[in-house]
Design a protein around this motif. Sequence first.
Motif, PDB file in Angstrom:
ATOM      1  N   THR A  48       0.775  -1.048  -0.300  1.00 48.64           N
ATOM      2  CA  THR A  48       0.163   0.100  -0.253  1.00 48.64           C
ATOM      3  C   THR A  48       0.996   1.684   0.259  1.00 48.64           C
ATOM      4  O   THR A  48       0.537   2.225  -0.738  1.00 48.64           O
ATOM      5  CB  THR A  48      -0.760  -0.121   1.446  1.00 48.64           C
ATOM      6  OG1 THR A  48      -1.684  -1.242   1.045  1.00 48.64           O
ATOM      7  CG2 THR A  48      -1.949   1.452   1.632  1.00 48.64           C
ATOM      8  N   ILE A  49       2.041   1.111   0.778  1.00 39.16           N
ATOM      9  CA  ILE A  49       2.489   2.969   0.840  1.00 39.16           C
ATOM     10  C   ILE A  49       3.254   2.394   0.177  1.00 39.16           C
ATOM     11  O   ILE A  49       4.944   3.308  -0.380  1.00 39.16           O
ATOM     12  CB  ILE A  49       3.573   3.181   2.211  1.00 39.16           C
ATOM     13  CG1 ILE A  49       4.322   1.795   2.311  1.00 39.16           C
ATOM     14  CG2 ILE A  49       2.355   2.390   3.683  1.00 39.16           C
ATOM     15  CD1 ILE A  49       5.060   1.966   3.655  1.00 39.16           C
ATOM     16  N   HIS A  50       3.930   1.636  -0.956  1.00 41.88           N
ATOM     17  CA  HIS A  50       5.261   1.605  -1.860  1.00 41.88           C
ATOM     18  C   HIS A  50       5.203   2.252  -2.530  1.00 41.88           C
ATOM     19  O   HIS A  50       6.655   3.277  -2.932  1.00 41.88           O
ATOM     20  CB  HIS A  50       5.327  -0.067  -2.850  1.00 41.88           C
ATOM     21  CG  HIS A  50       6.506   0.184  -3.386  1.00 41.88           C
ATOM     22  ND1 HIS A  50       6.257   0.184  -4.418  1.00 41.88           N
ATOM     23  CD2 HIS A  50       7.889  -0.144  -3.761  1.00 41.88           C
ATOM     24  CE1 HIS A  50       7.256   0.146  -5.265  1.00 41.88           C
ATOM     25  NE2 HIS A  50       8.779  -0.021  -4.677  1.00 41.88           N
ATOM     26  N   PRO A  51       4.049   2.868  -3.171  1.00 39.71           N
ATOM     27  CA  PRO A  51       4.089   4.298  -4.663  1.00 39.71           C
ATOM     28  C   PRO A  51       4.618   5.468  -4.018  1.00 39.71           C
ATOM     29  O   PRO A  51       5.026   6.136  -4.564  1.00 39.71           O
ATOM     30  CB  PRO A  51       2.673   4.118  -4.739  1.00 39.71           C
ATOM     31  CG  PRO A  51       2.223   2.717  -4.918  1.00 39.71           C
ATOM     32  CD  PRO A  51       2.550   2.493  -3.627  1.00 39.71           C
TER      33      PRO A  51
ATOM     34  N   TRP B 148       6.149   6.768   6.798  1.00 37.20           N
ATOM     35  CA  TRP B 148       5.330   5.795   6.645  1.00 37.20           C
ATOM     36  C   TRP B 148       5.545   4.921   6.799  1.00 37.20           C
ATOM     37  O   TRP B 148       4.087   3.544   7.029  1.00 37.20           O
ATOM     38  CB  TRP B 148       5.102   5.894   4.965  1.00 37.20           C
ATOM     39  CG  TRP B 148       4.587   7.398   3.285  1.00 37.20           C
ATOM     40  CD1 TRP B 148       4.983   8.409   3.447  1.00 37.20           C
ATOM     41  CD2 TRP B 148       2.773   7.166   4.258  1.00 37.20           C
ATOM     42  NE1 TRP B 148       3.970   9.055   2.728  1.00 37.20           N
ATOM     43  CE2 TRP B 148       2.606   8.437   3.321  1.00 37.20           C
ATOM     44  CE3 TRP B 148       2.325   6.525   4.576  1.00 37.20           C
ATOM     45  CZ2 TRP B 148       1.138   8.745   3.049  1.00 37.20           C
ATOM     46  CZ3 TRP B 148       0.225   6.966   4.632  1.00 37.20           C
ATOM     47  CH2 TRP B 148       0.539   8.104   3.265  1.00 37.20           C
ATOM     48  N   LEU B 149       6.613   4.347   7.189  1.00 36.48           N
ATOM     49  CA  LEU B 149       7.310   2.918   7.234  1.00 36.48           C
ATOM     50  C   LEU B 149       6.366   2.815   8.714  1.00 36.48           C
ATOM     51  O   LEU B 149       5.750   1.549   8.994  1.00 36.48           O
ATOM     52  CB  LEU B 149       8.719   2.795   7.781  1.00 36.48           C
ATOM     53  CG  LEU B 149       8.550   1.890   6.259  1.00 36.48           C
ATOM     54  CD1 LEU B 149      10.838   2.454   6.288  1.00 36.48           C
ATOM     55  CD2 LEU B 149       8.222   1.041   5.829  1.00 36.48           C
ATOM     56  N   LYS B 150       6.784   4.779   9.704  1.00 32.52           N
ATOM     57  CA  LYS B 150       5.840   3.963  11.181  1.00 32.52           C
ATOM     58  C   LYS B 150       4.813   3.976  11.373  1.00 32.52           C
ATOM     59  O   LYS B 150       4.042   3.039  12.080  1.00 32.52           O
ATOM     60  CB  LYS B 150       6.426   5.993  11.748  1.00 32.52           C
ATOM     61  CG  LYS B 150       5.732   5.417  12.790  1.00 32.52           C
ATOM     62  CD  LYS B 150       6.865   6.903  13.871  1.00 32.52           C
ATOM     63  CE  LYS B 150       6.031   7.058  15.127  1.00 32.52           C
ATOM     64  NZ  LYS B 150       6.292   8.256  16.094  1.00 32.52           N
ATOM     65  N   GLN B 151       3.686   4.304   9.797  1.00 35.38           N
ATOM     66  CA  GLN B 151       2.854   4.289  10.157  1.00 35.38           C
ATOM     67  C   GLN B 151       2.034   3.076   9.836  1.00 35.38           C
ATOM     68  O   GLN B 151       0.899   2.437  10.139  1.00 35.38           O
ATOM     69  CB  GLN B 151       2.131   5.458   9.150  1.00 35.38           C
ATOM     70  CG  GLN B 151       2.482   6.978   9.604  1.00 35.38           C
ATOM     71  CD  GLN B 151       1.175   7.743   8.709  1.00 35.38           C
ATOM     72  OE1 GLN B 151       0.127   8.427   9.074  1.00 35.38           O
ATOM     73  NE2 GLN B 151       2.214   8.772   8.498  1.00 35.38           N
ATOM     74  N   ALA B 152       2.137   2.941   8.539  1.00 32.69           N
ATOM     75  CA  ALA B 152       2.344   1.502   8.110  1.00 32.69           C
ATOM     76  C   ALA B 152       2.292   0.942   9.630  1.00 32.69           C
ATOM     77  O   ALA B 152       2.018  -0.842  10.060  1.00 32.69           O
ATOM     78  CB  ALA B 152       3.371   0.452   7.425  1.00 32.69           C
ATOM     79  N   GLU B 153       4.078   0.141  10.558  1.00 37.18           N
ATOM     80  CA  GLU B 153       3.614   0.018  11.817  1.00 37.18           C
ATOM     81  C   GLU B 153       1.991  -0.492  12.510  1.00 37.18           C
ATOM     82  O   GLU B 153       1.620  -1.385  13.269  1.00 37.18           O
ATOM     83  CB  GLU B 153       4.985  -0.333  12.672  1.00 37.18           C
ATOM     84  CG  GLU B 153       5.797  -0.913  11.972  1.00 37.18           C
ATOM     85  CD  GLU B 153       7.462  -0.435  12.199  1.00 37.18           C
ATOM     86  OE1 GLU B 153       7.660  -1.432  13.358  1.00 37.18           O
ATOM     87  OE2 GLU B 153       7.836   0.482  12.664  1.00 37.18           O
ATOM     88  N   GLU B 154       1.810   1.334  13.145  1.00 39.20           N
ATOM     89  CA  GLU B 154       0.766   1.385  13.729  1.00 39.20           C
ATOM     90  C   GLU B 154      -0.581   1.440  14.107  1.00 39.20           C
ATOM     91  O   GLU B 154      -1.137   0.228  14.159  1.00 39.20           O
ATOM     92  CB  GLU B 154       1.207   2.252  13.868  1.00 39.20           C
ATOM     93  CG  GLU B 154       2.358   3.087  14.468  1.00 39.20           C
ATOM     94  CD  GLU B 154       3.482   4.605  15.494  1.00 39.20           C
ATOM     95  OE1 GLU B 154       2.486   5.735  14.757  1.00 39.20           O
ATOM     96  OE2 GLU B 154       3.995   4.514  15.781  1.00 39.20           O
ATOM     97  N   LEU B 155      -0.950   1.211  11.764  1.00 34.42           N
ATOM     98  CA  LEU B 155      -1.618   1.701  11.560  1.00 34.42           C
ATOM     99  C   LEU B 155      -3.031   0.407  10.987  1.00 34.42           C
ATOM    100  O   LEU B 155      -1.848  -0.451  10.735  1.00 34.42           O
ATOM    101  CB  LEU B 155      -2.245   3.093  10.523  1.00 34.42           C
ATOM    102  CG  LEU B 155      -2.208   4.429  10.720  1.00 34.42           C
ATOM    103  CD1 LEU B 155      -2.191   4.747   9.570  1.00 34.42           C
ATOM    104  CD2 LEU B 155      -2.779   4.719  12.145  1.00 34.42           C
ATOM    105  N   SER B 156      -3.660   0.055  11.180  1.00 34.59           N
ATOM    106  CA  SER B 156      -3.899  -1.144  10.478  1.00 34.59           C
ATOM    107  C   SER B 156      -4.303  -1.034   8.767  1.00 34.59           C
ATOM    108  O   SER B 156      -4.161  -0.026   8.365  1.00 34.59           O
ATOM    109  CB  SER B 156      -5.815  -1.802  11.316  1.00 34.59           C
ATOM    110  OG  SER B 156      -7.102  -0.423  10.131  1.00 34.59           O
ATOM    111  N   GLN B 157      -4.596  -2.139   8.311  1.00 35.85           N
ATOM    112  CA  GLN B 157      -5.011  -2.035   6.722  1.00 35.85           C
ATOM    113  C   GLN B 157      -5.733  -0.951   6.408  1.00 35.85           C
ATOM    114  O   GLN B 157      -5.623  -0.195   5.356  1.00 35.85           O
ATOM    115  CB  GLN B 157      -5.632  -3.437   6.467  1.00 35.85           C
ATOM    116  CG  GLN B 157      -4.803  -3.194   4.531  1.00 35.85           C
ATOM    117  CD  GLN B 157      -3.215  -3.050   3.815  1.00 35.85           C
ATOM    118  OE1 GLN B 157      -2.607  -2.758   4.077  1.00 35.85           O
ATOM    119  NE2 GLN B 157      -4.020  -1.993   2.577  1.00 35.85           N
TER     120      GLN B 157
END
Length: 265
Positions: free
Chosen positions: A115-118, A131-140
């Motif tokens: 999801t965050i790759h682009p 963004w990596l931090k948010q990817a760890e903390e947030l649900s899909q």
Amino acid sequence: MSRELFGRSEFNGGENLHRPTEEMMTPEERFKAVEVMKGRLEEDFISLGEILSEIKSKRIFKIKGYKNFRDFVEIEHNLSIGVCNKLVKIYDYYVKALNIDFETVKEIGLDRLNTIHPLIKDADYVVQEEWLKQAEELSQQELSEKVKEIRVKEKENSKTLKDVFVEQFMDNMKGYFNCSGKDLNYKLALYFQDMELDKVNEVIRDKQRRFEEEIEESHTKARKHEEETTPPSSKAPLQRGELKALNTEDTFPKGSFVEILRRRK
């Protein structure tokens, strides 16, 4: 960095094989690992991505007689080329390029990383970390909604006044005729079918010239307004066609393109 690709997996009808690193695997063991891991994609997506990356980049699939990576994964393992390319992309970017450890990548998960790759592939280090931090903390779901918001804003900010004019015209026409975009194209084709195109072209050239002149004027006024109201230290260059041109207090003749756009904005 030494990483355990898989535990005691069943290969060759019950033979237990264990390889601490991918580099120690033979081509045949790589092929068998793909077959085992594809059944537990959620758990082993990063390990499978590593193996597929090696098979693809080193063209190991030729050992099996395949000419290309697509045929190898689709015929040999009944895997979608889209899924396999996604796995390779995730491994190559997050592990090889960003040097993130396997456990962190696995904890974030395939869907959130994809999801965050682009948004981060061409970003600087600070943006990537955020963004990596948010990817760890947030649900899909939360992450997808956040990315969607960013995408919408980027799309809006990239619009020119010409884009806005076309969108407004199409929306108004579809509303008036109560039809879809496809049906509207059909109606326009019927309308223009018997028209004298040379005369139509003359009208279009005249209106296009007026439109571009008015947009240039609005752009000039917007730039002047910004120069007069913005401190020098915080000024940013105003791009041609930028929608800020609609936000100035300058007046334009009734019926002008800019005035129409401003009213409908």
